[in-house]
Scaffold this motif. Sequence first.
Motif, mmCIF file in Angstrom:
data_model
loop_
_atom_site.group_PDB
_atom_site.id
_atom_site.type_symbol
_atom_site.label_atom_id
_atom_site.label_comp_id
_atom_site.label_asym_id
_atom_site.label_seq_id
_atom_site.Cartn_x
_atom_site.Cartn_y
_atom_site.Cartn_z
ATOM 1 N N LEU A 8 8.346 -12.707 -8.202
ATOM 2 C CA LEU A 8 8.567 -13.418 -6.488
ATOM 3 C C LEU A 8 8.649 -14.617 -6.630
ATOM 4 C CD1 LEU A 8 6.657 -10.255 -4.329
ATOM 5 C CD2 LEU A 8 9.364 -11.141 -4.879
ATOM 6 N N ASN A 9 9.289 -15.818 -5.597
ATOM 7 C CA ASN A 9 8.642 -16.824 -5.753
ATOM 8 C C ASN A 9 7.562 -17.070 -5.157
ATOM 9 O OD1 ASN A 9 9.253 -20.055 -5.236
ATOM 10 N ND2 ASN A 9 9.070 -19.358 -3.365
ATOM 11 N N LYS A 10 6.478 -16.288 -4.595
ATOM 12 C CA LYS A 10 5.480 -16.211 -4.045
ATOM 13 C C LYS A 10 4.837 -15.310 -3.773
ATOM 14 C CE LYS A 10 2.644 -18.239 -0.564
ATOM 15 N NZ LYS A 10 2.505 -17.668 1.100
ATOM 16 N N SER A 11 4.254 -14.517 -4.253
ATOM 17 C CA SER A 11 3.025 -13.516 -3.666
ATOM 18 C C SER A 11 2.097 -13.710 -3.362
ATOM 19 C CB SER A 11 3.174 -12.366 -4.388
ATOM 20 O OG SER A 11 2.757 -11.091 -4.547
ATOM 21 N N GLY A 12 1.414 -13.589 -1.694
ATOM 22 C CA GLY A 12 -0.249 -13.665 -1.813
ATOM 23 C C GLY A 12 -0.857 -12.377 -2.445
ATOM 24 N N SER A 13 -1.880 -12.565 -1.735
ATOM 25 C CA SER A 13 -2.791 -11.863 -2.386
ATOM 26 C C SER A 13 -3.376 -10.619 -0.431
ATOM 27 C CB SER A 13 -4.114 -11.965 -1.889
ATOM 28 O OG SER A 13 -4.505 -13.094 -0.477
ATOM 29 N N ASN A 14 -3.499 -9.506 -1.029
ATOM 30 C CA ASN A 14 -4.042 -8.229 -0.412
ATOM 31 C C ASN A 14 -3.316 -7.796 0.071
ATOM 32 O OD1 ASN A 14 -6.927 -8.392 -0.472
ATOM 33 N ND2 ASN A 14 -6.436 -10.118 0.596
ATOM 34 N N LEU A 31 5.785 -14.166 -0.428
ATOM 35 C CA LEU A 31 5.869 -13.089 0.205
ATOM 36 C C LEU A 31 4.065 -13.896 1.040
ATOM 37 C CD1 LEU A 31 6.068 -10.020 -1.204
ATOM 38 C CD2 LEU A 31 7.655 -10.245 0.805
ATOM 39 N N GLY A 32 3.524 -13.433 1.943
ATOM 40 C CA GLY A 32 2.192 -14.166 2.251
ATOM 41 C C GLY A 32 1.326 -12.866 2.293
ATOM 42 N N ASN A 33 0.521 -13.176 2.815
ATOM 43 C CA ASN A 33 -0.979 -11.743 2.280
ATOM 44 C C ASN A 33 -1.082 -10.875 3.441
ATOM 45 O OD1 ASN A 33 -2.444 -14.306 0.574
ATOM 46 N ND2 ASN A 33 -2.629 -15.160 1.931
ATOM 47 N N PHE A 34 -1.852 -9.805 3.116
ATOM 48 C CA PHE A 34 -1.878 -8.699 3.691
ATOM 49 C C PHE A 34 -0.868 -8.212 5.148
ATOM 50 C CE2 PHE A 34 -5.273 -11.407 4.054
ATOM 51 C CZ PHE A 34 -6.952 -10.427 3.667
ATOM 52 N N ILE A 35 -0.238 -8.264 3.580
ATOM 53 C CA ILE A 35 1.488 -7.149 4.284
ATOM 54 C C ILE A 35 1.620 -5.995 3.574
ATOM 55 C CG2 ILE A 35 4.010 -7.472 3.534
ATOM 56 C CD1 ILE A 35 3.467 -10.670 3.447
ATOM 57 N N TYR A 36 2.164 -5.049 4.383
ATOM 58 C CA TYR A 36 1.911 -4.104 4.540
ATOM 59 C C TYR A 36 4.478 -3.876 4.181
ATOM 60 C CZ TYR A 36 3.572 1.144 5.021
ATOM 61 O OH TYR A 36 4.044 2.758 4.229
ATOM 62 N N ILE A 37 4.450 -2.893 3.152
ATOM 63 C CA ILE A 37 6.097 -3.149 2.825
ATOM 64 C C ILE A 37 6.441 -0.859 2.451
ATOM 65 C CG2 ILE A 37 8.105 -3.442 2.085
ATOM 66 C CD1 ILE A 37 7.404 -6.079 1.757
ATOM 67 N N GLY A 38 7.180 -0.682 3.888
ATOM 68 C CA GLY A 38 7.154 0.694 3.033
ATOM 69 C C GLY A 38 7.905 1.740 2.703
ATOM 70 N N PRO A 39 7.829 3.228 2.212
ATOM 71 C CA PRO A 39 8.988 3.247 1.152
ATOM 72 C C PRO A 39 10.150 2.844 1.814
ATOM 73 C CG PRO A 39 7.514 4.961 2.544
ATOM 74 C CD PRO A 39 6.928 3.232 3.289
ATOM 75 N N ASN A 40 11.078 2.742 0.063
ATOM 76 C CA ASN A 40 11.948 2.640 0.324
ATOM 77 C C ASN A 40 12.954 1.597 0.742
ATOM 78 O OD1 ASN A 40 12.455 5.245 -0.952
ATOM 79 N ND2 ASN A 40 11.800 5.917 1.336
ATOM 80 N N ALA A 41 12.124 0.494 0.977
ATOM 81 C CA ALA A 41 12.889 -0.222 1.192
ATOM 82 C C ALA A 41 13.681 -0.891 0.516
ATOM 83 C CB ALA A 41 11.920 -2.147 1.818
ATOM 84 N N ASN A 53 2.373 -14.211 6.273
ATOM 85 C CA ASN A 53 1.736 -13.059 6.664
ATOM 86 C C ASN A 53 0.746 -12.193 7.617
ATOM 87 O OD1 ASN A 53 0.492 -14.527 4.441
ATOM 88 N ND2 ASN A 53 -0.869 -16.441 6.040
ATOM 89 N N GLY A 54 -0.156 -11.003 7.489
ATOM 90 C CA GLY A 54 0.199 -10.193 8.206
ATOM 91 C C GLY A 54 1.749 -8.889 9.335
ATOM 92 N N VAL A 55 2.303 -8.893 8.375
ATOM 93 C CA VAL A 55 3.883 -8.029 8.629
ATOM 94 C C VAL A 55 3.537 -6.826 8.016
ATOM 95 C CG1 VAL A 55 6.336 -8.080 8.040
ATOM 96 C CG2 VAL A 55 5.009 -10.935 8.171
ATOM 97 N N ILE A 56 3.685 -5.729 8.760
ATOM 98 C CA ILE A 56 4.021 -4.542 8.768
ATOM 99 C C ILE A 56 5.288 -3.839 8.276
ATOM 100 C CG2 ILE A 56 2.866 -2.360 9.457
ATOM 101 C CD1 ILE A 56 0.320 -3.917 10.883
ATOM 102 N N ILE A 57 5.884 -3.362 7.686
ATOM 103 C CA ILE A 57 7.455 -3.120 7.373
ATOM 104 C C ILE A 57 7.410 -1.284 7.600
ATOM 105 C CG2 ILE A 57 9.157 -3.664 6.476
ATOM 106 C CD1 ILE A 57 8.567 -5.974 6.090
ATOM 107 N N GLY A 58 7.842 -0.996 8.018
ATOM 108 C CA GLY A 58 8.308 0.570 8.286
ATOM 109 C C GLY A 58 8.487 1.191 6.908
ATOM 110 N N PRO A 59 9.356 2.240 6.860
ATOM 111 C CA PRO A 59 10.089 2.579 6.203
ATOM 112 C C PRO A 59 11.868 2.343 6.067
ATOM 113 C CG PRO A 59 9.630 4.387 7.247
ATOM 114 C CD PRO A 59 8.843 3.210 7.631
#
Length: 174
Positions: A8-14, A31-41, A53-59
């Motif tokens: 990745l160009n940038k991958s944050g932590s956690n 990607l920033g920090n504290f990101i969740y990316i769900g299955p099959n993205a 930062n702080g983004v949550i992405i569902g499946p």
Amino acid sequence: MKRLLKKLNKSGSNNSISSSIVIYYPERVSLGNFIYIGPNAEINGLGGVEIMNGVIIGPNLVLHSANHSFKDSKYIPYDETFDFRKVTIGENVWIGGNVIITPGSNIGEGCIVGAGCVVSGTIPPLSIVVGNPCRVIKSRDSEHYYRLKKENKIYLKEKLERKLQPQINLNYNE
């Protein structure tokens, strides 16, 4: 997965990224920090993708940042050239399952994107959107949102640091 994240160009932590995610052109994805990316993205980073930062992405997310060119193309229905259009997802956005994000979309800070939405264009900060094409149905309480942000109350951060557990009430009689 670790090899993909290193590209990745940038991958944050956690960050918590599902092992079933597919990223095309990862060197153009940040990607920033504290990101969740769900299955099959499936993320196509050809035109550039920034997830803050702080983004949550569902499946089952589908995200495209480029499209084939058809205007003045040499062939039909399109030719070998592309129209690059960066996608930006602002801080603390919550994206439901089965969402499609089209090239050039800009989702403002604090937005909530309902399940099954097709996002195209710019979504103003703190908007709650649903549908295909998505439309704003209301806005988040800005005073509440910015108070929590000032206090650094980011769910994935708190979950990791304080080991938060889901509170599930299974008493269906209430």
